[in-house]
Design an enzyme around this catalytic site. Structure first.
Site, PDB file in Angstrom:
ATOM      1  N   ASN A   9       0.878  -1.178   0.000  1.00 47.01           N
ATOM      2  CA  ASN A   9       0.000   0.000   0.000  1.00 47.01           C
ATOM      3  C   ASN A   9       0.912   1.223   0.000  1.00 47.01           C
ATOM      4  OD1 ASN A   9      -1.777   2.068   0.497  1.00 47.01           O
ATOM      5  ND2 ASN A   9      -2.374   1.390   2.557  1.00 47.01           N
ATOM      6  N   LYS A  11       0.122   4.264  -0.283  1.00 47.03           N
ATOM      7  CA  LYS A  11      -0.487   5.458   0.332  1.00 47.03           C
ATOM      8  C   LYS A  11      -0.208   6.685  -0.557  1.00 47.03           C
ATOM      9  CE  LYS A  11      -0.186   3.202   4.780  1.00 47.03           C
ATOM     10  NZ  LYS A  11      -0.105   3.316   6.226  1.00 47.03           N
ATOM     11  N   HIS A  95      -9.522   1.329   5.273  1.00 47.62           N
ATOM     12  CA  HIS A  95      -8.233   1.541   5.954  1.00 47.62           C
ATOM     13  C   HIS A  95      -8.447   2.539   7.095  1.00 47.62           C
ATOM     14  CE1 HIS A  95      -4.086   2.668   6.668  1.00 47.62           C
ATOM     15  NE2 HIS A  95      -3.734   1.567   6.049  1.00 47.62           N
ATOM     16  N   GLU A  97      -6.794   5.034   7.984  1.00 48.69           N
ATOM     17  CA  GLU A  97      -6.531   6.452   7.670  1.00 48.69           C
ATOM     18  C   GLU A  97      -7.774   7.151   7.114  1.00 48.69           C
ATOM     19  OE1 GLU A  97      -2.827   5.612   5.707  1.00 48.69           O
ATOM     20  OE2 GLU A  97      -1.884   5.242   7.642  1.00 48.69           O
ATOM     21  N   GLU A 180      -5.137  -4.584  10.864  1.00 45.16           N
ATOM     22  CA  GLU A 180      -4.135  -3.530  11.005  1.00 45.16           C
ATOM     23  C   GLU A 180      -4.372  -2.781  12.313  1.00 45.16           C
ATOM     24  OE1 GLU A 180      -2.380  -2.602   6.810  1.00 45.16           O
ATOM     25  OE2 GLU A 180      -3.712  -1.025   7.464  1.00 45.16           O
ATOM     26  N   GLY A 186       2.761   2.737  10.706  1.00 48.85           N
ATOM     27  CA  GLY A 186       3.698   3.839  10.492  1.00 48.85           C
ATOM     28  C   GLY A 186       4.423   4.264  11.759  1.00 48.85           C
ATOM     29  N   SER A 226       3.712  -1.814  10.277  1.00 50.56           N
ATOM     30  CA  SER A 226       5.170  -1.878  10.427  1.00 50.56           C
ATOM     31  C   SER A 226       5.767  -3.235  10.048  1.00 50.56           C
ATOM     32  CB  SER A 226       5.585  -1.462  11.846  1.00 50.56           C
ATOM     33  OG  SER A 226       5.167  -0.127  12.108  1.00 50.56           O
TER      34      SER A 226
END
Ligand code: 13P
Length: 264
Positions: A9, A11, A95, A97, A180, A186, A226
């Site tokens: 991904n 991003k 996701h 985010e 996730e 991140g 990560s």
């Protein structure tokens, strides 16, 4: 036996020339394994260039999001048929985010409400993707506060139930779920393998309740947060982890190739 799946991904990273160089480096180094599928999810703008470079290769072309309507006055959105037309085969949905849940806060808290994905919008997007024959990668996961409050399993079960509402086993049997944990995205903090595997197993058990056992046995449950060359082997060895959804490490072809090798 489920084949492992490793998806990058990207991003909001890589311009089109950078995306092209990344794919060129990746296809030079990547080995093809029967037991590992690989996918890449570039930005919308880079999908065509990445798609051209992947022609004739076995790497799946992916998108990071989609809108559910077929067409209309939805400024800034991209429909499933637009994705299909440029060759997209897989698509991330829900996701953390776009849900406005960040592991590492890089934007002012006052703007979080602009990232308004909910279980209901995730459900509409899933249905639209399935209708168009694009394989969804449904992301679920808890924040640090939810984990510390002992709510990890219930948060994820609610996300699964909301996302899969009105979707039956036959429709989602080829789908993918990615666990996730928001606090591991991140941040460099990986969920330890034992716990990641436990949660992935819990997800499979819950999928059997929401869909049926056959679907639950077929659906790939990935871990994301990560993942890198240094921890991928251990994570992917766990029987309930069917691969990874990889952010930062997928931007570096050498590192990503090692993550893919770890899945073999
Ligand atoms: P990182 O691998 O950069 O933590 O990102 C994980 C992720 O969000 C993949 O979708």
């Amino acid at each position: 036996m489920r084949a492992k799946l490793v998806v990058g991904n990207w991003k909001m990273n890589l311009t089109r020339p950078e995306a092209a160089s990344c794919v060129e480096a990746l296809v030079k180094q990547i080995d093809s394994y029967e037991d590992v599928e690989v996918g890449l999810c570039p930005s919308y703008l880079s999908i065509p260039v990445v798609g051209n470079l992947l022609q004739g290769k076995s790497i799946l072309l992916g998108a990071q999001d989609v809108f559910w309507a077929g067409s209309g006055a939805f400024t800034g959105q991209v429909s499933p048929s637009m994705l299909k037309e440029v060759g997209v085969q897989i698509c991330i949905v829900g996701h953390s985010e776009p849900r406005g849940r960040f592991g590492k806060l890089e934007i002012p808290e006052s703007t979080i409400s602009y990232f308004g994905e909910t279980d209901q919008t995730v459900n509409l997007k899933l249905k639209a993707l399935l209708y168009h024959g694009i394989v969804p990668i449904l992301c679920v996961g808890e924040t640090l506060a939810e984990r510390e409050a002992g709510k990890t399993d219930s948060v994820i079960q609610d996300q699964l139930a909301g996302a899969l509402d009105g979707i039956d086993a036959a429709e989602f049997i080829a789908g993918v779920v990615a666990y996730e944990p928001v606090w591991a995205i991140g941040t460099g903090k990986t969920c330890d393998t034992e716990e990641a595997s436990r949660v992935c197993g819990m997800i499979r058990t819950h999928l059997a309740k929401l869909l049926d056992q056959d679907a639950a046995d077929s659906i790939r449950v990935l871990y994301g947060g990560s993942v890198k060359a240094a921890n991928a082997k251990e994570l992917f060895r766990a029987p309930d982890i069917d691969g990874g959804l990889v952010g930062g490490a997928s931007l570096n072809p050498e590192e990503f190739v090692q993550v893919i090798r770890a899945a073999h």
